[in-house]
Design an enzyme around this catalytic site. Sequence first.
Site, short mmCIF file in Angstrom:
data_model
loop_
_atom_site.label_atom_id
_atom_site.label_comp_id
_atom_site.label_asym_id
_atom_site.label_seq_id
_atom_site.Cartn_x
_atom_site.Cartn_y
_atom_site.Cartn_z
N SER A 175 0.79 -1.23 0.00
CA SER A 175 0.00 0.00 0.00
C SER A 175 0.82 1.27 0.00
O SER A 175 0.24 2.37 -0.15
CB SER A 175 -0.96 0.01 1.19
OG SER A 175 -2.05 -0.84 0.93
N ALA A 176 2.13 1.19 0.15
CA ALA A 176 2.93 2.38 -0.08
C ALA A 176 2.76 2.87 -1.52
O ALA A 176 3.03 4.03 -1.83
CB ALA A 176 4.40 2.12 0.23
#
Length: 400
Positions: free
Chosen positions: A79-80
Site C-alpha cells: 500500500s505504499a
Amino acid sequence: MSGKRESVVDVQGTVEDGFEPVRDAFAANFAQRGERGAAVAVYRHGRKVVDLWAGTKDGDADARGAAPWEAGTAQVIRSATKGIAAIVPLLLHQRGQLDLDAPVGTYWPEFKAAGKERVLVRHLLSHRAGLPVLDTPLTPAQAVDGVSGPAAVAAQAPAWEPGTDHGYHAQTYSWLIGELVLRVTGRTIGSWIAEEISGPLGLDLWIGLPRAAQERVGRLAAVEPPATPAASGLRARPKRSVADAYADPTSLTSRAFGAISPGPDENDPAYRAGELPASAGIATARSLARCYAALIGAVDDQPRLFAPATLTLARTEESAGLDRTLLVNTRFGLGFMLHGPASPLLAPGSFGHPGRGGALACADPESGVAFGYVTNGMQRNVTADPRAQALLRAVSHVAG
C-alpha cells in the site's frame, strides 16, 4: 555480559556524516527485529544522505548461500503504492486537467450508478467514497485485466453515504484511481508514472513491472517478528482490533482486504505486471525517497513536482477519526496518510504512505527530509511497522 549474541549483518551503502544513527538502526533491525532483506534511503533538501541495503534478496530464502540484496534490488511495496498513485491526480489538478471537487461521473459516466452521483474526486483520494468492499470479490486474474475492476466499482453501491465518513479502501483504491486517471488522460496510471515521473527523475519505480526488470525484484515472504515486551506504544488496541475484524469474513475489514479473492500471489510475474495502484507498486528505497524529495523540492537538476498549493492539498487533513476499515484513528489528506497515532511519520507536518507488513515512504517539508524503506520480510502489521519506525526515529533525531 549476556550469553546471547546478536547476529551481525553486512550493511552496504553510504551515509553522510551525522546520519550514522540511521545505519545503526538499520543494522539493529536485522539483529533484533527479524529483518531478512531490506533497504533504506533518505534525501535532505534534494540531496541523498542515506543509501543502505543488506540481507538476502528473497525473503523466503535460507540466508546461507542465498542471493544477496544488491544496490538495485527492488521490492513490492504494497500500500505504499497508494501514495505514489496519489501524485498523479494531484499533478493533473495542478495542470488544470482534473477538478478535485467535481463528481467522479463527470469524467467516468458509468460510475454514477447505484447512488454514486454525488461522489467527488476528493472522496476517492480521502477514502470517503464508501466503496471499500465489493459484493462479489474479483479473482486475481480479474483484478489485473483492466476491465473487471473498474466495472465492479462502477456498479457497486456505497457501504455508507459518500462524503460522510471514511474507511480505508484497501484494494478498491486501485480501480477507482486507476480508471479515473485513464478517463482523464487516456493513459494507464502505470504509463503516466513511467513517462511523467519515473523517467524524468531516473527512478526504479513501477506500477506495472516491465518484463526487463523482473529479475531485479526480490521475493516477499511472511515472517514472524521476534517476541518483544509489549510494546512499542504505537498501536493501542481498540475494543475490537483490526486483527480480530480481519479474521471475521463478514466484517468490513475482511471484505475490504478481500476484494481480491483468493489473495493474489505477490511473487507472481502476472500480478506484478498488473497496474494496481493500491497494492502492487515496485520500487527501490532509493527511488521512493527520491520521488518524495521531488514532491517537496528540487532534486539535482529536476524542478519540484508539487507547486506550493499542491503540497498544501496533499497534506491538508480530509479524513480523521475512527476508520471504518482499520478500526483505529487514521488521518488522510488527498491520497496520502498524514502523521498520527496509527501511522507515525517523520513529524506532525509529514505525509506519505505505509505498506502493510513493512514498506514506508514519506516526506517532511519543514525539515526537507524524504524517506524510503522497503523490505522482503512481511510482518503482521498494517501501518506502524517497528522496523520502519526505528528508522524514522533515527532520521528524526539527526535531521529534526
